[in-house]
Design a protein around this motif. Structure first.
Motif, PDB file in Angstrom:
ATOM      1  N   GLY A 183       4.870  -5.945   0.441  1.00 58.61           N
ATOM      2  CA  GLY A 183       5.972  -6.887   0.452  1.00 58.61           C
ATOM      3  C   GLY A 183       5.738  -8.197  -0.137  1.00 58.61           C
ATOM      4  N   GLN A 184       4.461  -8.864   0.543  1.00 60.62           N
ATOM      5  CA  GLN A 184       4.001 -10.267  -0.062  1.00 60.62           C
ATOM      6  C   GLN A 184       3.731  -9.915  -1.613  1.00 60.62           C
ATOM      7  N   THR A 185       2.924  -9.046  -1.901  1.00 60.61           N
ATOM      8  CA  THR A 185       2.839  -8.834  -3.351  1.00 60.61           C
ATOM      9  C   THR A 185       3.981  -8.689  -4.302  1.00 60.61           C
TER      10      THR A 185
ATOM     11  N   PHE B  66      -9.086  -6.578   3.190  1.00 56.23           N
ATOM     12  CA  PHE B  66      -9.423  -5.754   2.283  1.00 56.23           C
ATOM     13  C   PHE B  66      -8.907  -4.197   2.474  1.00 56.23           C
ATOM     14  N   SER B  67      -8.813  -3.955   3.763  1.00 56.09           N
ATOM     15  CA  SER B  67      -8.328  -2.633   4.148  1.00 56.09           C
ATOM     16  C   SER B  67      -6.904  -2.289   3.805  1.00 56.09           C
ATOM     17  N   GLN B  68      -6.135  -3.261   3.270  1.00 53.71           N
ATOM     18  CA  GLN B  68      -4.791  -3.148   2.754  1.00 53.71           C
ATOM     19  C   GLN B  68      -4.786  -3.328   1.371  1.00 53.71           C
ATOM     20  N   LYS B  69      -5.775  -3.507   0.625  1.00 59.01           N
ATOM     21  CA  LYS B  69      -5.903  -3.734  -0.943  1.00 59.01           C
ATOM     22  C   LYS B  69      -5.332  -2.548  -1.505  1.00 59.01           C
ATOM     23  N   GLU B  70      -4.957  -1.352  -1.406  1.00 58.88           N
ATOM     24  CA  GLU B  70      -4.332  -0.365  -2.057  1.00 58.88           C
ATOM     25  C   GLU B  70      -2.911  -0.565  -1.733  1.00 58.88           C
ATOM     26  N   ARG B  71      -2.394  -1.156  -0.660  1.00 61.80           N
ATOM     27  CA  ARG B  71      -0.754  -1.479  -0.670  1.00 61.80           C
ATOM     28  C   ARG B  71      -0.621  -2.587  -1.970  1.00 61.80           C
ATOM     29  N   MET B  72      -1.630  -3.621  -1.881  1.00 61.63           N
ATOM     30  CA  MET B  72      -1.448  -4.625  -2.788  1.00 61.63           C
ATOM     31  C   MET B  72      -1.588  -4.058  -4.296  1.00 61.63           C
ATOM     32  N   ASN B  73      -2.282  -2.955  -4.493  1.00 60.80           N
ATOM     33  CA  ASN B  73      -2.415  -2.380  -5.915  1.00 60.80           C
ATOM     34  C   ASN B  73      -1.005  -1.632  -6.134  1.00 60.80           C
ATOM     35  N   GLU B  74      -0.566  -1.170  -5.217  1.00 59.12           N
ATOM     36  CA  GLU B  74       0.967  -0.379  -5.369  1.00 59.12           C
ATOM     37  C   GLU B  74       1.733  -1.421  -6.051  1.00 59.12           C
ATOM     38  N   ALA B  75       2.064  -2.467  -5.273  1.00 58.48           N
ATOM     39  CA  ALA B  75       3.007  -3.386  -5.848  1.00 58.48           C
ATOM     40  C   ALA B  75       2.636  -3.906  -7.060  1.00 58.48           C
ATOM     41  N   TRP B  76       1.268  -4.290  -7.378  1.00 59.62           N
ATOM     42  CA  TRP B  76       0.827  -4.624  -8.615  1.00 59.62           C
ATOM     43  C   TRP B  76       1.272  -4.056  -9.697  1.00 59.62           C
TER      44      TRP B  76
ATOM     45  N   ARG C 107      -8.795  -8.756 -14.319  1.00 63.42           N
ATOM     46  CA  ARG C 107      -8.292  -9.173 -12.783  1.00 63.42           C
ATOM     47  C   ARG C 107      -9.677  -9.259 -11.951  1.00 63.42           C
ATOM     48  N   ALA C 108      -9.544 -10.086 -10.952  1.00 71.46           N
ATOM     49  CA  ALA C 108     -10.612  -9.859  -9.927  1.00 71.46           C
ATOM     50  C   ALA C 108      -9.796 -10.157  -8.627  1.00 71.46           C
ATOM     51  N   THR C 109     -10.173  -9.112  -7.627  1.00 68.67           N
ATOM     52  CA  THR C 109      -9.618  -9.275  -6.323  1.00 68.67           C
ATOM     53  C   THR C 109     -10.599  -9.652  -5.452  1.00 68.67           C
ATOM     54  N   ILE C 110     -10.491 -10.884  -4.737  1.00 71.12           N
ATOM     55  CA  ILE C 110     -11.399 -11.719  -3.732  1.00 71.12           C
ATOM     56  C   ILE C 110     -10.988 -11.441  -2.601  1.00 71.12           C
ATOM     57  N   GLY C 111     -11.947 -10.888  -1.633  1.00 71.53           N
ATOM     58  CA  GLY C 111     -11.577 -10.963  -0.103  1.00 71.53           C
ATOM     59  C   GLY C 111     -12.063 -12.586   0.562  1.00 71.53           C
TER      60      GLY C 111
ATOM     61  N   ASP D  38      -0.449 -16.064   8.544  1.00 69.31           N
ATOM     62  CA  ASP D  38       0.414 -14.899   8.080  1.00 69.31           C
ATOM     63  C   ASP D  38       0.356 -14.707   6.443  1.00 69.31           C
ATOM     64  N   CYS D  39      -0.531 -15.486   5.806  1.00 74.45           N
ATOM     65  CA  CYS D  39      -0.314 -15.365   4.315  1.00 74.45           C
ATOM     66  C   CYS D  39      -1.633 -14.323   4.040  1.00 74.45           C
ATOM     67  N   LEU D  40      -1.529 -13.148   3.451  1.00 75.82           N
ATOM     68  CA  LEU D  40      -2.295 -12.004   3.054  1.00 75.82           C
ATOM     69  C   LEU D  40      -2.667 -11.889   1.769  1.00 75.82           C
ATOM     70  N   VAL D  41      -2.059 -12.595   0.802  1.00 75.36           N
ATOM     71  CA  VAL D  41      -2.190 -12.694  -0.756  1.00 75.36           C
ATOM     72  C   VAL D  41      -1.699 -13.845  -1.345  1.00 75.36           C
ATOM     73  N   GLU D  42      -2.791 -14.203  -2.066  1.00 72.93           N
ATOM     74  CA  GLU D  42      -2.334 -15.459  -3.206  1.00 72.93           C
ATOM     75  C   GLU D  42      -2.953 -15.064  -4.329  1.00 72.93           C
ATOM     76  N   VAL D  43      -2.065 -15.320  -5.524  1.00 71.72           N
ATOM     77  CA  VAL D  43      -2.188 -14.757  -6.944  1.00 71.72           C
ATOM     78  C   VAL D  43      -2.379 -16.093  -7.999  1.00 71.72           C
TER      79      VAL D  43
END
Length: 115
Positions: free
Chosen positions: A37-39, A70-80, A92-96, A103-108
């Motif tokens: 959702g955040q993504t 990082f355990s939620q990375k696939e959820r971020m990838n789905e939205a992406w 792209r680089a995904t950095i843990g 409560d911020c889970l993602v920054e792009v």
């Protein structure tokens, strides 16, 4: 020539130079959402910022995605991948990271061409 757009207290949201636009980090407004959702919300904000600068997601060049779990990375990838066509994916680089704020889970961060 360097053009700066959308000044905040600590930065300009967009900086333009030689046909490339660079964006500061974009986070979701609703931190109660899960990573997908955040993504999705971040992607919408990026669409709006790109349009404001005279570009679009089809002109993305690169992306850095910071995630706090990082355990939620696939959820971020789905939205992406719902947002971007497979033919238009930027580098792209995904950095843990340990912490992005409460409560911020993602920054792009993205860069895009103007033309």
């Amino acid at each position: 020539m360097i053009n700066r757009h959308i000044r905040t207290k600590i930065m300009h949201r967009i900086v333009e130079h030689s046909g490339t636009i660079y964006f500061g980090g974009v986070t979701a407004d609703d931190s109660s959402l899960d990573m997908k959702g955040q993504t999705k919300q971040i992607c919408k904000k990026i669409d709006d910022l790109l349009a404001n600068a005279g570009s679009s997601k089809e002109k993305l060049l690169t992306a850095m995605i910071f995630i706090s779990d990082f355990s939620q990375k696939e959820r971020m990838n789905e939205a992406w991948l719902e947002w971007l066509s497979g033919d238009l994916l930027p580098t792209r680089a995904t950095i843990g990271v340990a912490d992005l704020g409460k409560d911020c889970l993602v920054e792009v961060i993205v860069s895009a061409a103007l033309s």
